[in-house]
Design a protein around this motif. Structure first.
Motif, PDB file in Angstrom:
ATOM      1  N   ASP A 181       0.834  -1.202   0.000  1.00 31.59           N
ATOM      2  CA  ASP A 181       0.000   0.000   0.000  1.00 31.59           C
ATOM      3  C   ASP A 181       0.872   1.257   0.000  1.00 31.59           C
ATOM      4  O   ASP A 181       2.101   1.175  -0.023  1.00 31.59           O
ATOM      5  CB  ASP A 181      -0.978  -0.014   1.183  1.00 31.59           C
ATOM      6  N   ARG A 182       0.222   2.418   0.054  1.00 30.42           N
ATOM      7  CA  ARG A 182       0.950   3.683  -0.081  1.00 30.42           C
ATOM      8  C   ARG A 182       1.813   4.000   1.141  1.00 30.42           C
ATOM      9  O   ARG A 182       2.646   4.904   1.093  1.00 30.42           O
ATOM     10  CB  ARG A 182      -0.031   4.825  -0.344  1.00 30.42           C
ATOM     11  N   ASP A 183       1.608   3.257   2.220  1.00 23.92           N
ATOM     12  CA  ASP A 183       2.467   3.412   3.404  1.00 23.92           C
ATOM     13  C   ASP A 183       3.584   2.382   3.421  1.00 23.92           C
ATOM     14  O   ASP A 183       4.237   2.195   4.454  1.00 23.92           O
ATOM     15  CB  ASP A 183       1.619   3.297   4.678  1.00 23.92           C
ATOM     16  N   TRP A 184       3.787   1.690   2.294  1.00 25.60           N
ATOM     17  CA  TRP A 184       4.839   0.682   2.143  1.00 25.60           C
ATOM     18  C   TRP A 184       4.612  -0.529   3.045  1.00 25.60           C
ATOM     19  O   TRP A 184       5.556  -1.141   3.547  1.00 25.60           O
ATOM     20  CB  TRP A 184       6.228   1.289   2.387  1.00 25.60           C
ATOM     21  N   MET A 242       5.233   4.413  -7.441  1.00 23.63           N
ATOM     22  CA  MET A 242       4.278   4.913  -6.448  1.00 23.63           C
ATOM     23  C   MET A 242       3.999   6.404  -6.654  1.00 23.63           C
ATOM     24  O   MET A 242       2.851   6.853  -6.598  1.00 23.63           O
ATOM     25  CB  MET A 242       4.835   4.676  -5.042  1.00 23.63           C
ATOM     26  N   GLU A 243       5.038   7.193  -6.892  1.00 23.97           N
ATOM     27  CA  GLU A 243       4.893   8.642  -6.942  1.00 23.97           C
ATOM     28  C   GLU A 243       4.492   9.153  -8.322  1.00 23.97           C
ATOM     29  O   GLU A 243       3.691  10.070  -8.443  1.00 23.97           O
ATOM     30  CB  GLU A 243       6.201   9.297  -6.504  1.00 23.97           C
ATOM     31  N   ARG A 288       3.129   7.247 -10.731  1.00 24.55           N
ATOM     32  CA  ARG A 288       2.016   6.445 -11.260  1.00 24.55           C
ATOM     33  C   ARG A 288       2.332   5.899 -12.627  1.00 24.55           C
ATOM     34  O   ARG A 288       1.550   6.000 -13.572  1.00 24.55           O
ATOM     35  CB  ARG A 288       0.711   7.255 -11.310  1.00 24.55           C
ATOM     36  N   GLU A 317      -4.301   2.366  -4.647  1.00 24.32           N
ATOM     37  CA  GLU A 317      -4.011   1.933  -3.280  1.00 24.32           C
ATOM     38  C   GLU A 317      -2.524   1.767  -3.023  1.00 24.32           C
ATOM     39  O   GLU A 317      -2.103   1.668  -1.876  1.00 24.32           O
ATOM     40  CB  GLU A 317      -4.718   0.601  -2.981  1.00 24.32           C
ATOM     41  N   GLY A 318      -1.712   1.695  -4.067  1.00 20.37           N
ATOM     42  CA  GLY A 318      -0.281   1.467  -3.869  1.00 20.37           C
ATOM     43  C   GLY A 318       0.361   0.905  -5.121  1.00 20.37           C
ATOM     44  O   GLY A 318       0.196   1.454  -6.206  1.00 20.37           O
TER      45      GLY A 318
END
Length: 660
Positions: A313-316, A361-362, A364, A389-390
């Motif tokens: 996910d986006r929080d790794w 992630m950044e 896309r 979502e990631g």
């Protein structure tokens, strides 16, 4: 009572004469209504406490003032006209009653009812006025509020009725505590499969002849009527929620619904029925079933993936990892899920994997890269797919391919070395073959030159000697021996023809100009010879001598042109021919063209060679295939353009530079 500004007449000399003034004064002091008396000029002579409270002016402030100055403002012409009319009526002895809007000391307005009459002396003269004022603002406000509430209630009722009419949610109302009669909104009747008729009873607690035929089930078991949500809410007086009920109809169809029922109470707090809202969740139920099947299929697909597959996910944080991936690390999927990727795999921080993960992630964007494992000995091809979502990561073990590529690179190096060796050998062999071809051309030309000399110096001399002897013999024969003389003459003619043939053959074998001039001069000489011998006009186009230092190539090109011209003479049936020499980017280009009958270019080369090869001894057997082969030995080539009836164009191209 008189309203408005007072007249300019003088003040009345006395006060109003009231009967029993003590009693009246006491009564007015305790009255709830404002009591006010005026003199004949409408100046206030009495102002009771209720008037003080109603208007905000004290008695001291009010006495001596007119109502127009305190609480009854007269501003417009219409109001002034109305005041004069009221004065006239009061002076006639009428009692006035009515309502008007008045004002307080603070400037606020109020609505009052009033009653007023004039007071007369014994002579019938007006000596003053009496008035009672009642504040009806609160009553009017209450009435207005009541009307507003009534209108609001009517509007709310209309809105609720409209809402029930158009609502997609089924609403049911039980009209009695036992829920014997239940009606519903249109959506409710549609839910239970009945016509939209409020007179229809849709209660399962109704008498048998009125009871609907559908069945209600919970977890596959039919629910008794007394345990249905509305009946239960009305009986127990509590709210009832059903997560899911199933309706089964006689035609075999079914519906799933969510129900919420609430009891209704009368003024004594006793149950008088119930109301329920039911939502058709059949589509949701079917969607959930489809989703369940889809999830099951997805899990089967994920389990069948033979590559590494995981989601971050986006929080790794790992949110999914397949066993194929975790088993390589000696872990289970549960060991990764919920943990930070960089804390679990710190060796990748600052390396190619982190760089591509963060870019996906950044930015896309999908990222593809290859890398050696940090926790295994394998090589991997990584594909990173961004999502809201990631990121989703797919990793393939490419160790075998990497080993194969390394082996292939080693083999390629070996092959390159071998190719270089072979190429060198081919170059050496090519040079050797070309040298042999050059030597062969030179040897052939030398042999031709030798034979030409034999023909010229030996054979032709012998033939000349024989011709001279025959001439002597012819002269010595007796004239009467005419037959012998004729035979000798025939032999002389034959010898002359043989001498001519040998002379041409000697020239053909070794043209005297070939070794002395450039190629264009030699071909020009050849054109003259062939024009004289065969009557074929040949146009030579050459802008320079076209000198070629390589003797063998010089001789070869001359022989090739001569062979092509002989082919024209023998086979083309041409009226003219042309030979053009020019320098081109590819080297020397010689074009031989005729306007003869042509031939199909797509014929097998052997058949063309057989048709075009020599057959009368005038020249050697030197066909098109031979020309092509010998040009190839010198790195040259031959191009042929021809069709039956259109003539022939043949171009010889050899890689030689001008003067080379």
């Amino acid at each position: 009572m008189h309203t408005g500004d007072p007249d300019e007449s003088s003040l009345s000399p006395g006060l109003i004469d009231l009967q029993n003034p003590g009693v009246m004064a006491g009564f007015l002091e305790i009255a709830f209504d404002a009591a006010v008396t005026f003199d004949a000029q409408e100046r206030i002579t009495y102002w009771n406490p209720a008037a003080e409270q109603m208007y905000g002016w004290t008695a001291q402030e009010a006495l001596g003032k007119t109502p127009a100055k305190l609480f009854w403002l007269v501003n417009t012409p219409e109001e002034k006209k109305s005041r004069r009319q009221r004065q006239s009526r009061l002076k006639r002895g009428e009692t006035l009653r009515g309502e008007h809007t008045s004002c307080r000391k603070d400037g606020s307005s109020l609505r009052v009812q009033y009653a007023a009459r004039a007071v007369f002396d014994a002579a019938g003269k007006v000596i003053g006025y009496q008035a009672i004022y009642r504040d009806i603002s609160a009553g009017e406000l209450a009435l207005e509020k009541s009307k507003e509430n009534e209108e609001s209630l009517r509007a709310r009722t209309e809105e609720i009725e409209t809402l029930l009419e158009v609502s997609p949610i089924a609403i049911f109302v039980a009209h009695d505590p036992d829920c014997v009669r239940i009606s519903g909104n249109p959506a409710g009747y549609r839910m239970v499969g009945l016509p939209e008729n409020p007179e229809l009873n849709i209660s399962k607690s109704a008498p048998a002849q009125e009871r609907p035929t559908y069945g209600t089930f919970r977890n596959g078991v039919e629910v008794p009527a007394q345990d249905l949500p509305m009946q239960k809410a009305a009986r127990l007086g509590v709210e009832v929620r059903e997560d899911e009920l199933e309706l089964r109809f006689e035609d075999g169809s079914q519906k799933f619904l969510y129900a919420f029922a609430k009891p209704l109470f009368d003024s004594q707090g006793k149950s008088r029925g119930a109301i329920a809202a039911m939502l058709d969740i059949s589509d949701r139920r079917r969607a959930e079933e489809r989703l369940e099947r889809s999830n099951q299929k997805l899990n089967e697909i994920l389990a069948s993936i033979q590559d590494d597959f995981y989601v971050i996910d986006r929080d790794w944080i790992f949110v999914y990892a397949n066993r194929q991936f975790t088993s390589k690390l000696g872990k289970e999927p549960e060991d990764l899920i919920g943990n930070n990727v960089w804390k679990m795999f710190p060796k990748h921080v600052g390396m190619i994997l982190e760089e591509n993960f963060r870019a996906a992630m950044e930015k896309r964007e999908t990222r593809r890269f290859e890398m050696p494992g940090k926790y295994t000995d394998a090589w991997y091809k990584i594909t990173v797919f961004p999502s809201p979502e990631g990121i989703t990561v797919l990793g393939s073990d490419i160790s075998e391919r990497k080993h194969a590529e390394e082996a292939l690179r080693d083999h390629q190096k070996q092959l390159q070395l071998l190719n270089e060796t072979l190429e060198q050998q081919v170059q050496e062999k090519t040079a050797e073959v070309r040298s042999l071809a050059s030597d062969l051309v030179k040897a052939v030309q030398h042999e031709r030159h030798r034979i030409s000399h034999i023909l010229h110096d030996d054979l032709q001399q012998r033939i000349y000697g024989i011709r001279m002897q025959l001439t002597f013999l012819h002269d010595e024969l007796q004239r009467e021996n005419e037959a012998a003389r004729k035979e000798v003459s025939d032999i002389e003619k034959q010898l002359a023809e043989i001498l001519e043939v040998t002379r041409h053959l000697s020239i053909d074998l070794s043209p005297p100009i070939l070794s002395d001039e450039g190629l264009s001069h030699a071909i020009h000489w050849l054109a003259i010879q062939m024009g004289q011998r065969y009557g074929l006009p040949i146009d030579i186009q050459a802008s320079s001598p076209f000198a070629i230092a390589d003797e063998a190539l010089h001789v070869l090109l001359f022989n090739c042109v001569r062979e092509l011209l002989f082919n024209i003479v023998k086979h083309a049936q041409a009226s003219q021919a042309m030979v053009a020499l020019q320098w081109a980017d590819a080297g020397l280009q010689i074009e031989v063209r005729d306007d003869g009958r042509g031939f199909p270019v797509n014929l097998p080369e052997r058949q063309v060679a057989e048709e075009m090869s020599g057959e009368d001894g005038l020249r050697p057997n030197f066909g098109l295939s031979t020309i092509r082969h010998q040009l190839n030995l010198f790195g040259g080539r031959m191009e042929i353009q021809s069709e039956p009836g259109t003539g022939t164009r043949i171009v010889l191209i050899v890689p030689v530079v001008e003067g080379g």
